[in-house]
Write a protein that holds these residues in place. Sequence first.
Motif, PDB file in Angstrom:
ATOM      1  N   LEU A 167      36.238  32.510  49.319  1.00 21.02           N
ATOM      2  CA  LEU A 167      37.694  32.210  49.265  1.00 21.02           C
ATOM      3  C   LEU A 167      37.818  30.749  48.765  1.00 21.02           C
ATOM      4  CD1 LEU A 167      40.173  34.038  51.372  1.00 21.02           C
ATOM      5  CD2 LEU A 167      39.796  34.672  48.962  1.00 21.02           C
ATOM      6  N   GLY A 168      38.687  30.445  48.083  1.00 26.89           N
ATOM      7  CA  GLY A 168      38.797  28.991  47.534  1.00 26.89           C
ATOM      8  C   GLY A 168      40.208  28.849  46.853  1.00 26.89           C
ATOM      9  N   VAL A 169      40.492  27.443  46.791  1.00 24.21           N
ATOM     10  CA  VAL A 169      41.943  26.973  46.240  1.00 24.21           C
ATOM     11  C   VAL A 169      41.412  26.736  44.678  1.00 24.21           C
ATOM     12  CG1 VAL A 169      43.634  25.633  46.038  1.00 24.21           C
ATOM     13  CG2 VAL A 169      42.663  26.188  48.462  1.00 24.21           C
ATOM     14  N   VAL A 170      41.981  27.368  43.745  1.00 21.32           N
ATOM     15  CA  VAL A 170      41.938  26.660  42.379  1.00 21.32           C
ATOM     16  C   VAL A 170      43.023  26.177  41.861  1.00 21.32           C
ATOM     17  CG1 VAL A 170      40.109  28.528  42.056  1.00 21.32           C
ATOM     18  CG2 VAL A 170      42.344  28.995  41.457  1.00 21.32           C
ATOM     19  N   GLU A 171      42.933  25.475  40.765  1.00 18.33           N
ATOM     20  CA  GLU A 171      44.048  24.820  40.235  1.00 18.33           C
ATOM     21  C   GLU A 171      44.583  23.752  40.812  1.00 18.33           C
ATOM     22  OE1 GLU A 171      44.965  25.010  36.802  1.00 18.33           O
ATOM     23  OE2 GLU A 171      43.642  26.902  36.465  1.00 18.33           O
ATOM     24  N   ARG A 172      45.477  23.362  40.728  1.00 25.44           N
ATOM     25  CA  ARG A 172      46.130  21.876  41.571  1.00 25.44           C
ATOM     26  C   ARG A 172      47.593  21.845  41.772  1.00 25.44           C
ATOM     27  NH1 ARG A 172      45.370  16.976  37.609  1.00 25.44           N
ATOM     28  NH2 ARG A 172      45.077  18.464  36.352  1.00 25.44           N
ATOM     29  N   GLU A 177      46.409  27.925  43.871  1.00 26.66           N
ATOM     30  CA  GLU A 177      46.288  29.495  44.018  1.00 26.66           C
ATOM     31  C   GLU A 177      45.104  29.609  45.124  1.00 26.66           C
ATOM     32  OE1 GLU A 177      46.103  32.886  41.048  1.00 26.66           O
ATOM     33  OE2 GLU A 177      46.895  31.208  39.579  1.00 26.66           O
ATOM     34  N   ASP A 179      41.735  32.149  45.582  1.00 31.02           N
ATOM     35  CA  ASP A 179      41.204  33.045  44.694  1.00 31.02           C
ATOM     36  C   ASP A 179      39.432  33.241  45.046  1.00 31.02           C
ATOM     37  OD1 ASP A 179      40.713  34.784  42.658  1.00 31.02           O
ATOM     38  OD2 ASP A 179      40.952  33.461  41.021  1.00 31.02           O
TER      39      ASP A 179
ATOM     40  N   SER B  61      32.898  29.000  45.553  1.00 25.39           N
ATOM     41  CA  SER B  61      34.548  28.859  45.515  1.00 25.39           C
ATOM     42  C   SER B  61      34.861  27.445  45.473  1.00 25.39           C
ATOM     43  CB  SER B  61      35.138  29.544  46.433  1.00 25.39           C
ATOM     44  OG  SER B  61      34.595  29.174  47.877  1.00 25.39           O
ATOM     45  N   THR B  68      38.605  23.693  38.344  1.00 27.00           N
ATOM     46  CA  THR B  68      40.057  24.106  38.060  1.00 27.00           C
ATOM     47  C   THR B  68      40.842  23.010  38.321  1.00 27.00           C
ATOM     48  OG1 THR B  68      40.285  25.581  40.018  1.00 27.00           O
ATOM     49  CG2 THR B  68      39.812  26.567  37.750  1.00 27.00           C
ATOM     50  N   PHE B  69      40.549  22.051  39.249  1.00 30.40           N
ATOM     51  CA  PHE B  69      41.466  21.181  39.698  1.00 30.40           C
ATOM     52  C   PHE B  69      41.755  19.940  38.751  1.00 30.40           C
ATOM     53  CE2 PHE B  69      42.657  17.220  41.656  1.00 30.40           C
ATOM     54  CZ  PHE B  69      43.702  17.573  42.765  1.00 30.40           C
TER      55      PHE B  69
END
Lengths: 828, 160
Positions: A167-172, A177, A179, B61, B68-69
């Motif tokens: 699991l990871g955090v994507v976008e900022r 999110e 994902d 991940s 994406t960041f």
Amino acid sequence: MNTVTLTIDGKTITVPAGTTVLNAAKKLGIHIPIFCYHGELEPIGACRMCLVEIEKMPKLAISCATVASEGMVVYTRTEKVLKAQKGMLEFLLINHPLDCPVCDKGGECELQDNTFSFGPAASRFDDLKRRYVKRDLNEVIRLDMNRCIMCRRCVRTCADLHGEGVLGVVERGFRSEIDMFKGGETECTYCGDCIEACPVGALTSIPFRFKARVWELKKTDSVCAYCADGCRMTLETREQEILRVRDRLTPGEYLSTEHLCSKGHFGFDYVNKPERLRTPLLRKNGQLVPVSWEEAFEYAAKELKRIKEVQGGKSIGILASPRLGTEDLFLAKKLAGDILETPNLDHLLTPLGTFEDDSFQRLAAHPAKLEDIEVAQAIVVIGTDISQSNPLARLRIIRSSYRNIGKVITLYPHDMGLKGYVSHELKPRFGSEPSAVGFGLTRALTETAPVNAEIKSRLNNTLEQVSQETGIDAPFFLEAAKTLAGAERRVILFGREVLSHPQRNEYLKAIENLVTLLNSLENGITRVSWLPEYNNSRGAYDLGIKPGEKGLAFNGMMEAATRGELKALYVIGENPMVRGYCPEEIKASLGKLDFLMVQDLFLTETAQLAHLVLPATSFAEKDSTYVAGDGLAQKLTPAFSPKEDARADWYILAGLAQAMGTDWGLISPADIMTLAAKEIPGFQMIDNSKLGRDGLYLDYPTPEKLPTQWQEIHKYTPLVPLTDNRFDVIIENNLFHSGSLSRYATVLNKLSGAAYVQISRMDAKRLNLSEGQKVTLSTARGRFSLPLKIRKHQGAGTLIVPSNFTEVPIFNLFSKEETRHQVELIAG
Amino acid sequence: MSQVSMQSEPLDLKPLDEILSEYAGRTGTLITILQRAQEIYGYLPPEVLLHIAERGDIPLSQIYGVVTFYSQFYLTRRGKHIIRQCDGTACHVRGAGKIVDVVEHELNIVDGETTPDYKYSFEVVYCLGSCGLSPVAVIDDTVYGRLSPEKMAQMLKEMH
């Protein structure tokens, strides 16, 4: 120990230096609300919920990451604090949907509880909430990003606690999110701990979804009945159905320090299956028909008595499963010894039954506690893919490595799924492991540490020789030996592939030599532990569920049956038709018996052949005790009464004894343990009333140093590696299955439903094979095809085949006599 | 969620291996590695991310999170020419919106998209730091100031 004294809300407390304000407050019984805090992980201060006011600090501080200092004066309930917390909750609720009535988390939601205690009654924001589409991350985890509060507890649990990082955090920013990256080698192990970690209903369990409101569930403390790690869990049931299994919580806590793997969390539903046996079945005119217990007992007693009188007790055998409770196993032993008067008692420690080996007896004598792993500076794992066989022992290794306490040395031809947590990865060629342990590591130790001169003189090989045999360069041995020699506490764990290795005796001797050598060092304590396979393998071992004097092990019983010398077999909870070599031969042997009695949950392959089938209860309906791999005896509490006419194994055994004319006078499992405490050394302490919530360790004499002996390994040569398309086959339990019981679990079947054969990437490339391709395994005895799975870090020249799939007769390919399992691999 | 596109033909990972060897054993180099990988491949295909994860023992991940960041990283194949039209405050008041319309109309793609023939990618950005020249666009690292819809249309024609 350095301590500091601080005042929180007017109460003074002294805590060890380094304690956070949050934990100090907890000790005082002062509740500070949290979201992102997770006791087992580094604080990240993401949620700002745990704000407190500290004198002389200009702003509010987050108590989860603020270390208590001398004279600190903290207030947790000032107007300023409450206003800030109210503000935080108002912010979180800007986007959090108010769908609690349809949310699975409702009733155990931290956001719900904290809002109720600390939040505003109404929101000042009336804009639209952000909206995401709910989606399934995989077969068990559903993600509803709308509810997520970005505490990252799931991400950190996955990465830092389980070492997976799926699991990871994507976008900022506000677009962030949770994902999963799909298509990589880092695949989810479906442990479900991210669901446990989620404070809200963002991650929910698909199997449990919409099944119940959490407050209507009855919670019962239990112990996992799959592997030997002895994980504590809580069964959540409604009537006679388990709906969910959770990590066992300390009352009043949201997060548990206990953890479960996929089998623990999702492998329970076989208990609920309609196929469960509900009445005794007796073969009449070739058909198994339901009968009453009275008739069943009467028939069994009559048959057993007749056979015993005519052919003697020796013509009767008992095969008990290491899945049974300690009480059941003890009574099985008692039945064999006192009533049937037969020495033929065994369990399937290996597919051929138990075996005699002095090195093994000594190495298994005093198991290291799983807790010892976490404080050891050197942890050696030998001969098991610990991520598949003992997922929670693996978790402890990762925890130790994460905290920079222990260095991990692995010795195994394949990858162990420990990823970056391994300091020294020794990968001997398959067939040369005994050499790597007994000559490589030991020799390297004599060169790096002050070992006993007498022992040193006996090791006259060179590291170069070992390097050639094993394919491991000398410096790797030397570095690992340095780590071992320098450690104050060492734990050596060895697993099932040592016991199933073609050169088992040499392998075990090699391990014993390593331990003996480490014991000869002046510094440090060495603990060694056998990692057994099943929930009560250790119990079966300690109780001595093995042949008595001149008794037969399982394989011997089958041979005796073929010869017509064994007339009756009582199989308790075991399924040799799936777990033993050459099912066809076993079937023929069983067919020759006058009386085959099988006691199980399901009409298994073996039960289908029986004359009498007795319905037993699952772990959820049983008052019983399991002894985990490290000797921890833990109590199971029944969550509900047995289904219809199914009975606990001990109850059936006692009933059988009574039918044969011996009343043991037992009315409860506690009586049995009292009896066992008298008869079995080590069990004196295990009184049901004392077991309590946390269990008790069996009373093993734990000397400072194990009484191991130096073993001469005579005339040993490593196995010659196979070439071309010939491979060594390793038969193992994969993570999602264990024995054949898990095959009745729907969710586990979804996660790993079809059999496969696993090959190394190198070999696949060499033979020009691709993922998913059908290949045929062929021996002189037969052949069958399977889809191929390619794994990067597998030992060259080996194929790994899971043993759990009945439709794959892997045990058919080999005779009982062959210790080395070779096959030819053909594409197509 | 950002889309990940699968490359049809196999990628040559050798140049990436060289970069990874250069940074082997050093921590805190992920962003640099990603930047240099993107220079080679034009974007970051999943094979590249997988390879970086595998060789560097970094959870995929985490790499995905970093990619994406930052808006500088791309997970989809981009066009040969990259057109960045500013629609920041200064450019906006001087009619950048109309220029955006022209590009979108001429290339038949909207902000963030790439033409199916992979010739052009178009992005609307907010301030390129040359407000004195507004409205401004950057095409393939060259700055074009004092634009008008007509000028942009002309330039697109010339690029064809």
